[in-house]
Design a protein around this motif. Sequence first.
Motif, PDB file in Angstrom:
ATOM      1  N   GLY A 196     -43.747  -7.623 -85.658  1.00  0.00           N
ATOM      2  CA  GLY A 196     -43.173  -6.450 -85.650  1.00  0.00           C
ATOM      3  C   GLY A 196     -42.623  -6.409 -83.981  1.00  0.00           C
ATOM      4  N   GLN A 197     -42.714  -5.345 -83.309  1.00  0.00           N
ATOM      5  CA  GLN A 197     -42.613  -5.112 -81.971  1.00  0.00           C
ATOM      6  C   GLN A 197     -43.730  -4.615 -81.294  1.00  0.00           C
ATOM      7  N   PRO A 198     -44.727  -5.792 -80.963  1.00  0.00           N
ATOM      8  CA  PRO A 198     -45.865  -5.372 -80.478  1.00  0.00           C
ATOM      9  C   PRO A 198     -45.874  -4.694 -79.087  1.00  0.00           C
ATOM     10  N   VAL A 199     -46.982  -3.794 -78.931  1.00  0.00           N
ATOM     11  CA  VAL A 199     -46.926  -3.223 -77.678  1.00  0.00           C
ATOM     12  C   VAL A 199     -47.746  -4.094 -76.508  1.00  0.00           C
ATOM     13  N   CYS A 200     -48.248  -5.251 -77.216  1.00  0.00           N
ATOM     14  CA  CYS A 200     -48.608  -6.203 -75.848  1.00  0.00           C
ATOM     15  C   CYS A 200     -47.926  -7.443 -75.809  1.00  0.00           C
ATOM     16  N   ASP A 201     -48.121  -8.263 -74.820  1.00  0.00           N
ATOM     17  CA  ASP A 201     -47.488  -9.683 -74.825  1.00  0.00           C
ATOM     18  C   ASP A 201     -48.246 -10.560 -76.106  1.00  0.00           C
ATOM     19  N   VAL A 202     -47.603 -11.515 -76.516  1.00  0.00           N
ATOM     20  CA  VAL A 202     -48.216 -12.264 -77.496  1.00  0.00           C
ATOM     21  C   VAL A 202     -47.773 -13.898 -77.094  1.00  0.00           C
ATOM     22  N   ALA A 203     -48.741 -14.663 -77.227  1.00  0.00           N
ATOM     23  CA  ALA A 203     -48.564 -16.096 -76.914  1.00  0.00           C
ATOM     24  C   ALA A 203     -49.296 -16.992 -77.807  1.00  0.00           C
ATOM     25  N   VAL A 204     -48.831 -18.086 -78.204  1.00  0.00           N
ATOM     26  CA  VAL A 204     -49.731 -19.202 -78.814  1.00  0.00           C
ATOM     27  C   VAL A 204     -49.811 -20.567 -77.860  1.00  0.00           C
ATOM     28  N   CYS A 205     -50.796 -20.878 -77.615  1.00  0.00           N
ATOM     29  CA  CYS A 205     -51.038 -22.154 -76.986  1.00  0.00           C
ATOM     30  C   CYS A 205     -51.263 -23.296 -77.798  1.00  0.00           C
ATOM     31  N   VAL A 206     -50.403 -24.167 -77.994  1.00  0.00           N
ATOM     32  CA  VAL A 206     -50.372 -25.127 -78.978  1.00  0.00           C
ATOM     33  C   VAL A 206     -50.646 -26.451 -78.496  1.00  0.00           C
ATOM     34  N   PRO A 207     -51.233 -27.605 -79.324  1.00  0.00           N
ATOM     35  CA  PRO A 207     -51.267 -28.888 -78.681  1.00  0.00           C
ATOM     36  C   PRO A 207     -49.932 -29.444 -78.338  1.00  0.00           C
ATOM     37  N   ALA A 208     -49.896 -30.251 -77.404  1.00  0.00           N
ATOM     38  CA  ALA A 208     -48.775 -30.872 -76.688  1.00  0.00           C
ATOM     39  C   ALA A 208     -47.803 -31.585 -78.055  1.00  0.00           C
ATOM     40  N   PRO A 209     -48.160 -32.203 -78.801  1.00  0.00           N
ATOM     41  CA  PRO A 209     -47.174 -32.830 -79.778  1.00  0.00           C
ATOM     42  C   PRO A 209     -46.444 -31.717 -80.504  1.00  0.00           C
ATOM     43  N   TYR A 210     -46.863 -30.595 -80.683  1.00  0.00           N
ATOM     44  CA  TYR A 210     -46.190 -29.544 -81.279  1.00  0.00           C
ATOM     45  C   TYR A 210     -45.415 -28.483 -80.557  1.00  0.00           C
ATOM     46  N   LEU A 211     -45.257 -28.937 -79.276  1.00  0.00           N
ATOM     47  CA  LEU A 211     -44.702 -27.871 -78.236  1.00  0.00           C
ATOM     48  C   LEU A 211     -42.970 -27.666 -78.815  1.00  0.00           C
ATOM     49  N   ALA A 212     -42.611 -28.792 -79.026  1.00  0.00           N
ATOM     50  CA  ALA A 212     -40.942 -29.000 -79.404  1.00  0.00           C
ATOM     51  C   ALA A 212     -40.751 -28.177 -80.760  1.00  0.00           C
ATOM     52  N   GLN A 213     -41.632 -28.231 -81.988  1.00  0.00           N
ATOM     53  CA  GLN A 213     -41.657 -27.627 -82.947  1.00  0.00           C
ATOM     54  C   GLN A 213     -41.718 -26.372 -82.908  1.00  0.00           C
ATOM     55  N   VAL A 214     -42.868 -25.691 -82.042  1.00  0.00           N
ATOM     56  CA  VAL A 214     -43.272 -24.207 -82.035  1.00  0.00           C
ATOM     57  C   VAL A 214     -42.101 -23.569 -81.047  1.00  0.00           C
ATOM     58  N   GLN A 215     -41.504 -24.236 -80.092  1.00  0.00           N
ATOM     59  CA  GLN A 215     -40.567 -23.865 -79.477  1.00  0.00           C
ATOM     60  C   GLN A 215     -39.303 -23.579 -80.337  1.00  0.00           C
ATOM     61  N   VAL A 216     -39.276 -24.033 -81.208  1.00  0.00           N
ATOM     62  CA  VAL A 216     -37.849 -23.762 -82.146  1.00  0.00           C
ATOM     63  C   VAL A 216     -38.387 -22.522 -83.305  1.00  0.00           C
ATOM     64  N   LEU A 217     -39.466 -22.566 -83.789  1.00  0.00           N
ATOM     65  CA  LEU A 217     -40.222 -21.657 -84.661  1.00  0.00           C
ATOM     66  C   LEU A 217     -40.147 -20.367 -84.055  1.00  0.00           C
ATOM     67  N   THR A 218     -40.500 -20.195 -82.886  1.00  0.00           N
ATOM     68  CA  THR A 218     -40.796 -18.704 -82.133  1.00  0.00           C
ATOM     69  C   THR A 218     -39.457 -18.250 -81.533  1.00  0.00           C
ATOM     70  N   GLN A 219     -38.326 -19.122 -81.479  1.00  0.00           N
ATOM     71  CA  GLN A 219     -37.223 -18.580 -80.840  1.00  0.00           C
ATOM     72  C   GLN A 219     -36.807 -17.247 -81.606  1.00  0.00           C
ATOM     73  N   GLY A 220     -36.353 -16.469 -80.501  1.00  0.00           N
ATOM     74  CA  GLY A 220     -35.765 -14.944 -80.920  1.00  0.00           C
ATOM     75  C   GLY A 220     -37.077 -14.199 -81.521  1.00  0.00           C
ATOM     76  N   SER A 221     -38.155 -14.500 -81.178  1.00  0.00           N
ATOM     77  CA  SER A 221     -39.250 -13.634 -81.388  1.00  0.00           C
ATOM     78  C   SER A 221     -40.148 -13.093 -80.147  1.00  0.00           C
ATOM     79  N   PRO A 222     -40.854 -12.309 -80.380  1.00  0.00           N
ATOM     80  CA  PRO A 222     -41.779 -11.770 -79.399  1.00  0.00           C
ATOM     81  C   PRO A 222     -42.888 -12.488 -79.075  1.00  0.00           C
ATOM     82  N   ILE A 223     -42.861 -13.656 -79.556  1.00  0.00           N
ATOM     83  CA  ILE A 223     -44.184 -14.628 -79.501  1.00  0.00           C
ATOM     84  C   ILE A 223     -43.741 -15.808 -78.298  1.00  0.00           C
ATOM     85  N   ALA A 224     -44.356 -15.850 -77.208  1.00  0.00           N
ATOM     86  CA  ALA A 224     -44.226 -16.727 -76.305  1.00  0.00           C
ATOM     87  C   ALA A 224     -44.976 -18.140 -76.393  1.00  0.00           C
ATOM     88  N   LEU A 225     -44.719 -19.283 -75.808  1.00  0.00           N
ATOM     89  CA  LEU A 225     -45.352 -20.400 -75.881  1.00  0.00           C
ATOM     90  C   LEU A 225     -45.932 -20.880 -74.825  1.00  0.00           C
TER      91      LEU A 225
END
Length: 250
Positions: A33-62
């Motif tokens: 939803g629209q969280p009151v906090c900041d949200v991030a996921v710290c992912v293994p380096a090989p998956y940065l490109a994939q998760v960048q695309v998956l989180t685009q347009g969401s409140p989830i930072a990379l």
Amino acid sequence: MSKKKQLIAGNWKMNGGLAANEALIGALRQGVGQPVCDVAVCVPAPYLAQVQVLTQGSPIALGAQDVSAHAQGAFTGEQSVSMLKDFGVGYAIVGHSERRQYHGETDEVVAAKAGAALAGGITPIVCVGETLAEREAGKTEEVVRRQLAAVIHTNGHCISEIVVAYEPVWAIGTGKTATPEEAQAVHAVLRAQLQHAAGDAAARVRILYGGSMNAANAASLLAQPDIDGGLIGGASLKAPDFLQIIAAAR
């Protein structure tokens, strides 16, 4: 009590897979939803490109789980700040206890990595914490102050831009957790140290708790005056648990 936004950051550690990541981020996007906090996921380096695309347009930072202190060059296996920036990374964990323990990272190395991240526009999540032996010897304050002091010494001019994560080593992945009062006591020590170094600007620094925070204990930990969020390990790999922790933030 500070009015800054709390930060809930997931540390996937060395876990994940293309299909599992897609399912996890999909479930997080659906439930966050629209969280009151900041949200991030710290992912293994090989998956940065994939998760960048998956989180685009969401409140989830990379976020990344590490960053090199060097800008470029003959440092096989490392990722520079500029490389991480290419993938939209906003946070980088530095000095996690597992990096200190298994990769021999010293306080000075951690400080240099934090400095590189800051210089490149990435927010370092600087981890500090004591082992069980250090806690039992009454050295908790001494250890966390020493670890943070190195980062302050190297980056004093912009120390208010960092995030600190207190992660008691004895409570990581063990199911043991500091009580809210124990955690708050250490957070208060770190807050005072930051205030001594940066004055009023230290109020901007978020201090996260990173010792087995989970869906059951998140609310009581996040209610403490100097706990500004969580660095979440195992629970960040389970969408319902991670969402419940996000919902517990103030």
